[in-house]
Design a protein around this motif. Structure first.
Motif, PDB file in Angstrom:
ATOM      1  N   HIS A   1       0.861  -1.186   0.000  1.00  0.00           N
ATOM      2  CA  HIS A   1       0.000   0.000   0.000  1.00  0.00           C
ATOM      3  C   HIS A   1       0.897   1.235   0.000  1.00  0.00           C
ATOM      4  CE1 HIS A   1      -2.797   3.091   1.428  1.00  0.00           C
ATOM      5  NE2 HIS A   1      -3.757   2.300   0.965  1.00  0.00           N
ATOM      6  N   PRO A   2       0.538   2.291  -0.752  1.00  0.00           N
ATOM      7  CA  PRO A   2       1.420   3.461  -0.855  1.00  0.00           C
ATOM      8  C   PRO A   2       1.784   4.115   0.468  1.00  0.00           C
ATOM      9  CG  PRO A   2      -0.291   3.562  -2.525  1.00  0.00           C
ATOM     10  CD  PRO A   2      -0.641   2.408  -1.626  1.00  0.00           C
ATOM     11  N   SER A   3       0.946   3.968   1.488  1.00  0.00           N
ATOM     12  CA  SER A   3       1.206   4.622   2.770  1.00  0.00           C
ATOM     13  C   SER A   3       2.260   3.899   3.605  1.00  0.00           C
ATOM     14  CB  SER A   3      -0.086   4.728   3.583  1.00  0.00           C
ATOM     15  OG  SER A   3      -0.553   3.434   3.943  1.00  0.00           O
TER      16      SER A   3
ATOM     17  N   GLN B   1       6.533   5.209   3.936  1.00  0.00           N
ATOM     18  CA  GLN B   1       6.953   6.250   4.874  1.00  0.00           C
ATOM     19  C   GLN B   1       6.824   5.771   6.310  1.00  0.00           C
ATOM     20  OE1 GLN B   1       8.286   9.673   4.242  1.00  0.00           O
ATOM     21  NE2 GLN B   1       8.867   9.004   6.310  1.00  0.00           N
TER      22      GLN B   1
ATOM     23  N   SER C   1       3.470   7.477  -3.662  1.00  0.00           N
ATOM     24  CA  SER C   1       3.842   7.245  -2.267  1.00  0.00           C
ATOM     25  C   SER C   1       4.682   8.431  -1.814  1.00  0.00           C
ATOM     26  CB  SER C   1       4.648   5.949  -2.144  1.00  0.00           C
ATOM     27  OG  SER C   1       4.982   5.678  -0.817  1.00  0.00           O
TER      28      SER C   1
END
Length: 337
Positions: free
Chosen positions: A238-240, A243, A265
């Protein structure tokens, strides 16, 4: 022969096709078992940007060589083989440095060319690896999924002293857990998912600690353990996550990304460089089949723990629906041909 064909996104047919003949340098494999992967479902729904239609899907398959093309030793007929789906040119820059999985003219069996969801499939002879008797027919098609874990861990070089954090307890995450524990001897493997049943699978595959981040963040739960992961593997994609993984990681940690999303992202350079974190990405596998075959033969990994269902090939639509929708009870689904 019967082949499972995605004619166009959303349209799957079982089609009678002429028996193919292997080209020079190829072998023909009588398929026995094939595994369903998330990328097969993506092709079915039209979400794989690399697939061309119509396409016989399937890149995780096992069978017996029953015919060889010109230039291939006829003695290979009868061999029990698994097929590496990565077809590369052998001479471009990535190939020259041992990275055929990102060949400039890469073709993937089951994506760019017809695959193993068929009574018969053809492949370059060099891509067909002999399976020793220690690996039963039913589990041999599981070699390919474990090569994905073999590829990312080869970059990350885990050690027993690492504290590993794995995002995602789906099939990719479970293969990673087994490789971290059974091959590299990592003493602490923490797994994050939002489905309790998947976390139970993670524990069964060797996870030392599992965290459900549906109600409480990973950061809050790791804080109670006073834990800073030195190795993070994103098998959820998932792009989150990236980070968050950077924020949670120890200084000098390594982070591996196993998949991809088309969504952006957002990350900050400072959060990476201030801790000198190393980021690694991985696609498919680069000649990892012999390595995984050896691991399976030696009992370092156990493919049986991932296989939850085995269904006749003619029930492919029901099998793909089960794989996609029932994430609580289903992990790997095999088709029997």
């Amino acid at each position: 022969m019967k082949s499972i064909v995605i004619e166009q996104p959303g349209k799957l047919v079982i089609e009678q096709r002429p028996l193919m003949e292997p080209a020079p340098g190829e072998v023909r494999v009588k398929v026995s078992y094939a595994g369903i992967c998330g990328s097969d479902v993506h092709i079915y729904h039209g979400h794989n940007p690399f697939a061309k239609y119509p396409r016989v899907i399937g890149h995780e398959f096992f069978g017996h060589i029953d015919c060889v093309g010109e230039g291939v030793d006829p003695a290979r007929i009868g061999e029990r083989v698994v097929v590496d789906p990565v077809v590369s040119c052998g001479h471009c820059y990535p190939c020259s440095i041992g990275r055929p999985n990102v060949c400039t003219t890469l073709q993937v069996i089951g994506v760019h060319r017809d695959g193993g969801f068929s009574d018969y499939a053809v492949a370059p002879a060099q891509n067909a690896y002999v399976v020793p008797a220690a690996i039963p027919d039913r589990l041999a098609s599981m070699v390919e999924p474990f090569t994905i874990a073999a590829n990312i861990t080869a970059f990350l070089q885990p050690t027993p002293q690492d504290i590993a954090l794995v995002y995602g307890a789906g099939p990719m995450g479970l293969t990673v857990i087994q490789v971290l524990k059974g091959v590299y001897g990592v003493q602490q493997v923490i797994v994050v998912d939002r489905i309790d049943e998947r976390l139970a699978m993670a524990r069964d595959n060797g996870a030392d600690l599992t965290l459900n981040n549906l109600q409480q963040s990973v950061a809050e739960q790791l804080a109670t353990q006073n834990c800073r992961p030195t190795l993070v593997i994103d098998a959820a994609c998932h792009p989150s996550i990236l980070q968050e993984a950077i924020n949670l990681a120890s200084p000098a940690a390594r982070i591996g990304m196993m998949g991809f999303s088309g969504e952006a992202s957002s990350i900050t350079q400072q959060s990476i460089t201030s801790k000198e974190i190393s980021l690694f990405s991985s696609r498919l596998n680069s000649h990892r089949f012999p390595q995984v075959i050896a691991w399976m033969s030696e009992g370092k990994i156990d493919a049986e723990k991932l296989v939850t269902h085995c269904m006749p090939a003619h029930q492919v639509e029901a099998a793909m629906l089960l794989f996609e929708k029932d994430q609580r009870a289903c992990c790997k689904v095999l088709l029997e041909f």
